[in-house]
Design a protein around this motif. Structure first.
Motif, mmCIF file in Angstrom:
data_model
loop_
_atom_site.group_PDB
_atom_site.id
_atom_site.type_symbol
_atom_site.label_atom_id
_atom_site.label_comp_id
_atom_site.label_asym_id
_atom_site.label_seq_id
_atom_site.Cartn_x
_atom_site.Cartn_y
_atom_site.Cartn_z
ATOM 1 N N GLN A 19 0.806 -1.199 0.000
ATOM 2 C CA GLN A 19 0.000 0.000 0.000
ATOM 3 C C GLN A 19 0.845 1.258 0.000
ATOM 4 O O GLN A 19 0.354 2.324 -0.351
ATOM 5 N N THR A 120 -5.332 -2.942 -10.970
ATOM 6 C CA THR A 120 -5.482 -2.077 -9.805
ATOM 7 C C THR A 120 -5.361 -0.617 -10.243
ATOM 8 O O THR A 120 -4.508 -0.273 -11.055
ATOM 9 N N ASN A 122 -6.112 3.364 -8.083
ATOM 10 C CA ASN A 122 -6.611 4.029 -6.873
ATOM 11 C C ASN A 122 -6.812 3.034 -5.727
ATOM 12 O O ASN A 122 -7.728 3.163 -4.927
ATOM 13 N N GLU A 123 -5.937 2.027 -5.675
ATOM 14 C CA GLU A 123 -5.991 0.974 -4.660
ATOM 15 C C GLU A 123 -7.353 0.286 -4.617
ATOM 16 O O GLU A 123 -7.893 -0.044 -3.558
ATOM 17 N N ASN A 124 -7.922 0.068 -5.801
ATOM 18 C CA ASN A 124 -9.123 -0.734 -5.985
ATOM 19 C C ASN A 124 -8.921 -1.622 -7.208
ATOM 20 O O ASN A 124 -8.058 -1.358 -8.055
ATOM 21 N N LYS A 150 -9.730 -1.308 0.829
ATOM 22 C CA LYS A 150 -8.889 -1.199 -0.350
ATOM 23 C C LYS A 150 -8.378 -2.573 -0.742
ATOM 24 O O LYS A 150 -8.038 -3.390 0.122
ATOM 25 N N ARG A 170 -5.959 -7.700 0.128
ATOM 26 C CA ARG A 170 -6.740 -6.710 0.865
ATOM 27 C C ARG A 170 -5.811 -5.986 1.840
ATOM 28 O O ARG A 170 -4.991 -6.622 2.514
#
Length: 334
Positions: A19, A120, A122-124, A150, A170
């Motif tokens: 992250q 992936t 925007n961390e989605n 996220k 996750r």
């Protein structure tokens, strides 16, 4: 489609990092001597009708960084052309799909005569489609897969019974690998099937003794009724970023980590930061793993794409997954 050629290998089915990736700025320019290197992180190779397609996360102070996903092509895995995406080298371009930043870790598959890109941003996790592996890939809804947290690093596995599974990471008390069964439209999961698979717990998985533990970059294959989950551990900036695997009798687990891990590391190949790639079967039915490494022993960026052969070796009455040290090589442009 990945599933088509993988089934030839006894049911083998075939892809960003932690992250903190968005917090890092990679500014080291590549010297002229290595301009033929391909600078892609979290790479994946998709083989379709005689052509290999190489995708990944753009990295360092390189063209099109943050603008989408580049794609390179080759007929022999040695001579690569590109980037050849339909939009200035990009197979997926920011603005045509979900997300404005953090385009990481794409996976390509063919399903119902259409090409899907799981990725992936925007961390989605989002899904785009195209009629051609070089694009343009588009996500008309421009919405990510629904989730309460996220999530990154998608990898789709289609089992022999046609059930589809989304392995992913996750961001919850560390980077942890989960799986959920996908609906047949590939655009949503069955939330009641969401299951945790892997978390970083072993010494080799946290060599810097950090609080936010990282297990990521899942790839799954099946051989002789056993599922193999290949993953990377440690922060990707750590020289000890490495690859290990776990096995299970079910795609939902429980998973048993191999005592031979890590199977790819700087101790094996002599390159720092080796990890986060994807398995694929080449035209000669040789199992390969494409991955990235650090730029050099002293600089992480820009990360370089490389490849290494994999095989199964029977030891202690079990099939163990191994990497062939002498086969390791970097990927280069023509």
């Amino acid at each position: 489609m990945k599933k088509i050629f993988i089934i030839l290998f006894l049911g083998l089915s075939l892809n960003s990092c932690s992250q903190q990736k968005e917090e890092k700025t990679e500014t080291t320019p590549p010297p002229a001597a290595v301009l033929k290197d391909i600078f892609l992180a979290d790479p994946t190779i998709f083989y379709n009708e005689g052509t290999y397609y190489l995708y990944g996360t753009t990295t360092g102070n390189t063209p099109l960084n943050g603008e989408g996903f580049q794609v390179y092509t080759s007929s022999d895995q040695k001579n690569w052309k590109g980037p050849v995406g339909t939009q200035s080298g990009l197979a997926l371009k920011k603005g045509d799909a979900y997300g404005t930043q953090g385009f990481w870790a794409p996976q390509i598959l063919k399903y119902n005569n259409q090409f899907y890109m799981f990725y992936t941003a925007n961390e989605n996790i989002a899904v785009a489609t195209s009629n051609n592996p070089v694009g343009p890939f588009r996500n008309t809804s421009k919405e990510p897969l629904a989730a309460s947290v996220k999530q990154i690093d998608p990898f789709v596995f289609i089992d022999d019974n046609e059930k589809k599974y989304l392995y992913h990471v996750r961001l919850t008390n560390g980077n942890r690998i989960f799986v959920a069964e996908l609906n047949d439209d590939l655009l949503s999961v069955k939330p009641e099937t969401l299951t945790e698979c892997i978390a970083a717990e072993l010494q080799w998985e946290n060599t810097q003794n950090v609080n936010w533990l990282v297990a990521e970059g899942p790839t799954v294959l099946k051989k002789d009724g056993l599922y193999y989950l290949i993953y990377s551990a440690n922060d990707f900036r750590n020289p000890d970023y490495a690859v290990g695997y776990a096995t299970s009798k079910s795609p939902l687990g429980p998973w048993r980590k191999s005592t031979t891990s890590p199977i790819i590391s700087r101790n094996l190949i002599g390159e720092n930061g080796s990890g986060h790639g994807d398995l694929f079967l080449d035209k000669d039915h040789q199992l390969q793993y494409v991955l990235h490494t650090h730029f050099s022993a002293t600089s992480e960026a820009p990360r370089k794409a490389a490849i290494i052969e994999m095989n199964f070796v029977e030891k202690n009455q079990e099939l163990q997954l191994q990497a062939k040290k002498k086969s390791f090589r970097f990927l280069n442009k023509n």
